[in-house]
Design a protein around this motif. Structure first.
Motif, PDB file in Angstrom:
ATOM      1  N   LYS A 241      12.158   3.486   0.483  1.00  0.00           N
ATOM      2  CA  LYS A 241      12.896   4.187  -0.578  1.00  0.00           C
ATOM      3  C   LYS A 241      12.300   5.523  -0.954  1.00  0.00           C
ATOM      4  CE  LYS A 241      16.131   0.432  -2.330  1.00  0.00           C
ATOM      5  NZ  LYS A 241      15.789  -0.321  -1.282  1.00  0.00           N
ATOM      6  N   PHE A 256      18.582   8.069   4.711  1.00  0.00           N
ATOM      7  CA  PHE A 256      19.682   8.459   4.011  1.00  0.00           C
ATOM      8  C   PHE A 256      19.179   8.881   2.663  1.00  0.00           C
ATOM      9  CE2 PHE A 256      23.121   6.610   0.774  1.00  0.00           C
ATOM     10  CZ  PHE A 256      24.244   7.650   1.450  1.00  0.00           C
ATOM     11  N   LEU A 257      18.013   8.375   2.245  1.00  0.00           N
ATOM     12  CA  LEU A 257      17.459   8.974   0.864  1.00  0.00           C
ATOM     13  C   LEU A 257      16.767  10.187   1.074  1.00  0.00           C
ATOM     14  CD1 LEU A 257      16.240   5.570  -0.214  1.00  0.00           C
ATOM     15  CD2 LEU A 257      17.942   6.646  -1.391  1.00  0.00           C
ATOM     16  N   HIS A 259      17.622  12.506   2.996  1.00  0.00           N
ATOM     17  CA  HIS A 259      18.654  13.760   3.096  1.00  0.00           C
ATOM     18  C   HIS A 259      19.653  13.645   1.916  1.00  0.00           C
ATOM     19  CE1 HIS A 259      18.191  13.044   7.660  1.00  0.00           C
ATOM     20  NE2 HIS A 259      17.565  14.157   7.149  1.00  0.00           N
ATOM     21  N   ARG A 260      19.282  13.056   0.721  1.00  0.00           N
ATOM     22  CA  ARG A 260      20.065  12.945  -0.387  1.00  0.00           C
ATOM     23  C   ARG A 260      20.802  14.195  -0.893  1.00  0.00           C
ATOM     24  NH1 ARG A 260      16.517  10.175  -4.731  1.00  0.00           N
ATOM     25  NH2 ARG A 260      18.397  10.064  -6.007  1.00  0.00           N
ATOM     26  N   VAL A 263      23.494  15.014   1.778  1.00  0.00           N
ATOM     27  CA  VAL A 263      24.372  13.872   1.663  1.00  0.00           C
ATOM     28  C   VAL A 263      25.467  14.197   0.271  1.00  0.00           C
ATOM     29  CG1 VAL A 263      24.751  11.599   1.265  1.00  0.00           C
ATOM     30  CG2 VAL A 263      23.203  12.280   2.808  1.00  0.00           C
ATOM     31  N   SER A 264      24.598  14.341  -0.746  1.00  0.00           N
ATOM     32  CA  SER A 264      25.579  14.608  -2.113  1.00  0.00           C
ATOM     33  C   SER A 264      26.278  15.530  -2.045  1.00  0.00           C
ATOM     34  CB  SER A 264      24.287  14.967  -3.162  1.00  0.00           C
ATOM     35  OG  SER A 264      23.297  14.008  -3.288  1.00  0.00           O
ATOM     36  N   MET A 418      24.872  12.898  -7.902  1.00  0.00           N
ATOM     37  CA  MET A 418      24.503  12.023  -6.970  1.00  0.00           C
ATOM     38  C   MET A 418      22.732  12.431  -6.570  1.00  0.00           C
ATOM     39  SD  MET A 418      27.076  11.589  -4.120  1.00  0.00           S
ATOM     40  CE  MET A 418      26.178  10.505  -2.940  1.00  0.00           C
ATOM     41  N   ALA A 419      22.700  13.755  -6.697  1.00  0.00           N
ATOM     42  CA  ALA A 419      21.157  14.061  -6.358  1.00  0.00           C
ATOM     43  C   ALA A 419      20.458  13.423  -7.596  1.00  0.00           C
ATOM     44  CB  ALA A 419      21.024  15.512  -6.471  1.00  0.00           C
ATOM     45  N   PRO A 423      17.154   5.833  -6.247  1.00  0.00           N
ATOM     46  CA  PRO A 423      17.041   5.456  -4.912  1.00  0.00           C
ATOM     47  C   PRO A 423      18.008   4.299  -4.721  1.00  0.00           C
ATOM     48  CG  PRO A 423      14.862   6.029  -5.327  1.00  0.00           C
ATOM     49  CD  PRO A 423      15.566   5.991  -6.848  1.00  0.00           C
ATOM     50  N   PHE A 426      21.562   5.535  -5.365  1.00  0.00           N
ATOM     51  CA  PHE A 426      22.155   6.281  -4.362  1.00  0.00           C
ATOM     52  C   PHE A 426      22.344   5.613  -2.938  1.00  0.00           C
ATOM     53  CE2 PHE A 426      21.589   9.401  -0.925  1.00  0.00           C
ATOM     54  CZ  PHE A 426      22.103  10.652  -1.370  1.00  0.00           C
ATOM     55  N   GLU A 427      21.612   4.545  -2.698  1.00  0.00           N
ATOM     56  CA  GLU A 427      21.700   3.665  -1.365  1.00  0.00           C
ATOM     57  C   GLU A 427      23.101   3.052  -1.573  1.00  0.00           C
ATOM     58  OE1 GLU A 427      19.803  -0.368  -0.076  1.00  0.00           O
ATOM     59  OE2 GLU A 427      18.554   1.038  -0.788  1.00  0.00           O
TER      60      GLU A 427
END
Length: 465
Positions: A241, A256-257, A259-260, A263-264, A418-419, A423, A426-427
């Motif tokens: 994470k 995924f984390l 590129h948060r 992604v957000s 979201m940002a 972790p 967000f996951e």
């Protein structure tokens, strides 16, 4: 086990077979990833014979996944109150004035004759038109009051989670797009990692084959390649994470984390443009499962507006229009059609008529239109008007869609929140898609790898003999 000289001799004779091993292993890794991703989303409906078959993991578990997503969306990212408080009722009323006036006129002409026949039929057509005009003039203020009333009690009147759940389940493509679009980097990594991991495992397979020439080597390595590449890819998407250095050289963080931020933004955009759009929100508020409560709120607003315009309704109820001397004092006896009330027909100058009717609609003392008001039906009249108003407001509000989208700020609010997630939180946005039947996907990858390995054995034996 073969000796070194035997290995060199065999490699010289069958080098194409050896060269193909890492390539085939890479293709196994890549192919099993393609199949795994496809199996997550397709087919949307169960296909098979009896109970033996397959349905995409996302569509099969859509209810559970939507529940998890909606808990995150409405519990941590945005609330109905946040959305409602950003809407300016006066701005909305100004943007929809023309269609609003048209619909209000239509509703009033249907409601007034039905619920206030004595009052309505007292007035000649020109006076009825003035009544409608006064109702139209009051409509923007009513819209402002409705907006404020709904905002004040929005949590009771509107279930945002139920609305989002319904939107996701009604359109499977939206749920699919959410995972495919938001997780496109992760899915691309899964495919590429299959090639890399598969090729590396193929090099090990080449050495083991050179040493032992055992026909079980290829199917077992195929099985391992299919299993390991699926397992490793899924782990690397979400773990670790936080950025972590390995072997003192390689720094890695779950994709995924990592590129948060993008992604957000993409998640917020998808929700704002595919789920929480202004037209869908308005339709859910005014025609959704809680719409009866909303209609009652609108009815109260309309009744309050009516009282503000006519004063104390109790003073206007049950008065005999024919016997009131004030009618003759005001010159109403000269109105065309007054004979229906027992008066003498005559003529009234247009200017005096406009002044008279305009005035009587704003004061109970001069309230010629209030004479004979059926107070018993005022509440039911307001409820009928509110029901009709709620039914047409989603269509009327089309003219304010651009403003509503801009004012509600759904995308930036969600992206910002979201940002700022931990972790673990967000996951939870994308993880459900991979966790559901994760073991099944890995097992399928292993089986496919094993079958390709068996095919590889047949080809090798054919080529070497």
């Amino acid at each position: 086990m073969q000796s070194w000289s035997e290995i060199v001799s065999d490699f010289g004779r069958n080098w194409p077979v050896y060269a193909s091993m890492p390539i085939i292993a890479a293709l196994i890794g890549y192919g099993t990833k393609l199949v795994a991703i496809k199996m997550m989303f397709r087919p949307q409906r169960f296909k098979g014979i009896g109970k033996v078959g397959w349905q995409g993991i996302i569509p099969r578990r859509s209810q559970q996944m939507v529940d998890v997503l909606c808990d995150t969306l409405t519990g941590r990212l945005i609330s109905a109150r946040e959305i409602a408080e950003k809407v300016d009722g006066a701005e909305v009323a100004a943007l929809i004035e023309r269609p609003l006036r048209a619909e209000v006129a239509r509703i009033a002409r249907g409601i007034l004759p039905e619920y206030q026949p004595a009052l309505w039929h007292v007035l000649p057509p020109v006076a009825q038109d003035l009544v409608i005009e006064r109702v139209q003039d009051a409509a923007p203020d009513v819209v402002v009051r409705i907006t404020e009333a709904i905002t004040d009690d929005v949590d009771e009147l509107f279930d945002l989670k139920a609305m989002v759940t319904e939107e996701f389940l009604a359109d499977p493509d939206t749920l699919e797009s959410m995972f495919l679009d938001v997780g496109r980097r992760e899915f691309a990594f899964i495919r590429r990692s299959g090639l890399v991991f598969g090729f590396c495992i193929g090099l090990v397979q080449l050495l083991v084959w050179a040493l032992f020439h055992n026909p079980y080597v290829m199917p077992l390595f195929g099985l391992f390649t299919g299993w390991f590449t699926d397992w490793a890819a899924l782990r690397l998407i979400f773990n670790p994470k936080e950025p972590t250095k390995y072997l003192g050289v390689i720094t890695w963080q779950g994709l995924f984390l990592k590129h948060r931020i993008p992604v957000s933004q993409e998640y917020g955009t998808l929700i704002a443009t595919r789920v929480l759009t202004s037209d869908r929100l308005m339709r859910a508020v005014f025609t959704g499962k809680n719409s009866p409560k909303v209609v009652l709120v609108i009815a109260d607003v309309i009744e309050d507006a009516l009282r503000d315009g006519l004063g104390d309704l109790q003073q206007l109820a049950g008065i005999d229009a024919v016997s009131m001397p004030v009618l003759k004092d005001l010159g109403l006896e000269a109105l065309p059609g007054f004979g229906a009330l027992g008066g003498d027909e005559g003529e009234l100058p247009v200017g005096a008529l406009l002044g008279l009717v305009s005035g009587v609609l704003s004061s109970p003392v001069r309230g010629a239109t209030g004479f004979g008001l059926d107070l018993v039906h005022v509440q039911s009249m307001c409820q009928a008007a509110a029901s009709d108003m709620a039914a047409v407001l989603p269509k009327v509000l089309h003219g304010a869609e651009e403003y509503l989208t801009r004012a509600m700020e759904i995308q930036p609010i969600m992206a910002e929140k979201m940002a700022a997630m931990t972790p673990e939180e967000f996951e939870g946005v994308l993880r459900p898609a991979f966790q559901a039947d994760e073991r099944t996907l890995i097992v399928v990858g292993a089986i496919l790898g094993f079958l390709v390995g068996e095919l590889q054995v047949v080809l090798v034996e054919h080529l070497t003999h």
